[in-house]
Design an enzyme around this catalytic site. Structure first.
Site, mmCIF file in Angstrom:
data_model
loop_
_atom_site.group_PDB
_atom_site.id
_atom_site.type_symbol
_atom_site.label_atom_id
_atom_site.label_comp_id
_atom_site.label_asym_id
_atom_site.label_seq_id
_atom_site.Cartn_x
_atom_site.Cartn_y
_atom_site.Cartn_z
ATOM 1 C CD GLU A 173 -3.154 -0.955 2.115
ATOM 2 O OE1 GLU A 173 -3.060 -0.143 3.052
ATOM 3 O OE2 GLU A 173 -4.148 -1.699 1.972
ATOM 4 C CD GLU A 292 -3.813 -5.802 3.169
ATOM 5 O OE1 GLU A 292 -4.639 -5.115 3.800
ATOM 6 O OE2 GLU A 292 -2.590 -5.572 3.152
HETATM 7 O O1 AHR Z 1 -5.068 -5.622 7.210
HETATM 8 C C1 AHR Z 1 -4.937 -4.472 7.975
HETATM 9 C C2 AHR Z 1 -4.271 -3.344 7.213
HETATM 10 O O2 AHR Z 1 -5.107 -2.922 6.180
HETATM 11 C C3 AHR Z 1 -2.990 -3.706 6.514
HETATM 12 O O3 AHR Z 1 -1.888 -3.594 7.349
HETATM 13 C C4 AHR Z 1 -2.902 -2.678 5.420
HETATM 14 O O4 AHR Z 1 -2.201 -3.158 4.300
HETATM 15 C C5 AHR Z 1 -4.342 -2.346 5.126
HETATM 16 O O5 AHR Z 1 -4.557 -0.990 5.097
#
Ligand code: AHR
Length: 499
Positions: A173, A292
């Site tokens: 990210e 994610e």
């Molecule tokens: O999964 C929690 C957080 O969400 C992670 O660290 C990040 O990559 C995302 O913003």
């Protein structure tokens, strides 16, 4: 009762479903590692401090890969602090979650855990505060069999053979202002390309994921991805996408239309990837790693106030959350041509499928869609044409009452069908028919449902939401199944023969 028809044709498919879409994500965050997967001294742990009950639950998810160690955590993490004799490892302050990281669990412990679970490591490197050299050194540490410094270190730390880590993420990210080392897309893209070349120079067999946009709400959404793809195209195999679904308005019909948004993101990525491929006139392919995804909005506690393993973002999940998770999986299956990797974020204690306390584990509602799909979805992704009643929910209009995906295993000839009934108060009778095949056997049905969208599993009622056996019938022309309101049906082993 609603009625719906799903039309399938084995010639009309999106290619092979990549099992890596059933992967997971484990971050040094809250109680995910310490008190989660790693709990030395607990009678439930093995001699290495790994919780046996957690390992058992993880096996049920059948995850081909687990992404680690972050997440935001990785962007200020030095992997060299987490290897070697434990008495020499020093705690450090984790910038992302304002917690004290003891460093007693690191790369080697994670790889050991993966081997116990029966999954493969997908390691993210720090491109926030570190760079290509440290990333390449980690590839050397994990994968090289050379008489060189970091490979020797691995041997001294007890692993004579290389760990053979196949999948690597180039940071996390990096488009997000909250990220350590956040930078404009051009800067990240250059750094990622340099890291990719060094890392593949160490081990050309590895696969690399460049960090794409962290969400659709960011102003740089897709422009970031275009820039990264244009710079890194020949050096990467995947670009990542992330999404966490939310129901702040407490509006179940609207929330259950979430699949429409997921499809839209996949369309966006299909577009930007095709665009860059076209501009470059390239024969190389880059796919999507949706590394994610989950529901996350109820517990936003992200500040550990410099404690070790504080309880952070321990979201509690209900039935409607599980039905949204099923829609992520349907979307990934339908776009098997695009999505080759996806990671449920996360898996233990933090926005997790499984919670721990000192005495055991609790499988939350969202555990079950992943477990149910991973056991069944094999082979080709059949493209469903759905005829179903539609509904409007706020800004989400014309939403089909069912969300569907289907698989066809060419080796066994068996079909799997995955159907979410979004209706909150009406069962849906679904007819599934093939243009090119007769349906000779209905297989078996697992249902995940309940009377209340907010029913959840808790320590007093751990099995309030769990799969139950259902029924389907085959009459030669079609498969017939009734999906209860607020229900997910996974039909496996459907037998068909050529018309
Ligand atoms: O999964 C929690 C957080 O969400 C992670 O660290 C990040 O990559 C995302 O913003």
């Amino acid at each position: 009762m609603h009625t719906a028809t799903v039309h399938l044709d084995t010639h009309f498919n999106a290619g092979k479903i990549d099992p890596r879409i059933f992967s997971g994500f484990l971050e040094h965050l809250g109680r995910a590692i310490y008190g989660g997967v790693y709990d030395p001294g607990n009678p439930l742990s093995d001699e290495h401090g790994l919780r046996r009950d957690v390992i058992e639950d993880m096996r049920g998810l059948r995850m081909p890969y687990v992404r680690y160690p972050g997440g935001n955590f990785v962007s200020n993490y030095d992997w060299r602090d987490g290897i070697g004799p434990k008495e020499d490892r020093r705690p450090f302050p984790d910038f992302a979650w304002k917690s004290v990281e003891p460093n007693t669990f690191g790369t080697d412990e994670f790889i050991r855990w993966c081997r116990e679970v029966g999954t493969e490591p997908m390691l993210a490197v720090n491109l926030g505060t570190l760079g290509p050299a440290e990333a390449a050194a980690l590839v050397e540490y994990c994968n090289l069999d050379t008489p060189t410094h970091w490979a020797q270190e691995r041997r001294s730390n007890g692993s004579a053979s290389p760990h053979n880590v196949r999948m690597w993420c180039l940071g996390n990210e990096m488009d997000g202002p909250w990220q350590a080392g956040h930078s404009p897309a051009e800067n990240y893209a250059l750094k990622a390309m340099q890291a990719a070349r060094l890392m593949k120079g160490m081990d050309p067999s590895i696969q690399l994921v460049a960090a794409g946009s962290s969400g659709r709400a960011l102003p740089t959404y897709l422009e970031w991805d275009r820039t990264v793809l244009e710079q890194c195209w020949d050096d990467i195999d995947f670009i990542s996408a992330h999404r966490y679904s939310r129901n702040f308005q407490d509006d179940t019909p609207w929330f259950l239309a979430e699949g429409v948004e997921i499809d839209r993101i996949l369309d966006d990525y299909a577009g930007v990837i095709s665009y860059v491929k076209g501009v470059k006139k390239s024969n190389h392919d880059v796919h999507l790693s949706f590394d994610e995804w989950n529901v996350w909005y109820k517990d936003r506690r992200g500040n550990g106030e410099w404690r070790t393993a504080p309880a952070l973002i321990e979201e509690r999940y209900d039935l409607q959350d599980a039905l949204v998770c099923a829609q992520y999986l349907n979307a990934f299956i339908r776009r098997a041509d695009l999505v080759k990797v996806a990671c449920l974020a996360q898996i233990v204690n933090v926005i997790a499928a499984v919670l721990t306390n000192n005495d055991g584990t609790l499988r939350q509602t969202i555990y079950y869609p992943s477990a149910m799909y991973a056991a069944v979805a094999r082979g080709l992704s059949l493209t469903p044409v759905v005829e179903a009643p539609r509904y409007d929910a706020g800004d989400r209009e014309g939403v089909p009452v069912i969300d569907v995906s289907a698989s066809f295993d060419e080796e066994t000839g068996e079909t799997g069908v995955f159907i979410v009934n979004r209706a909150v108060d009406s069962d849906t009778r679904v007819t599934v028919q093939f243009a090119d095949r007769l349906v000779m056997g209905a297989g078996s049905v697992q249902l995940l449902t309940g009377d209340d969208p907010k029913v959840e599993n808790n320590w007093d009622h751990p099995n309030a939401v769990m799969p139950q056996e259902g029924t389907a019938t085959a009459n030669g022309q079609a498969l017939e199944i009734t999906i209860p309101a607020l229900g997910l049906a996974v039909v496996s082993g459907v037998r068909t023969e050529r018309r």
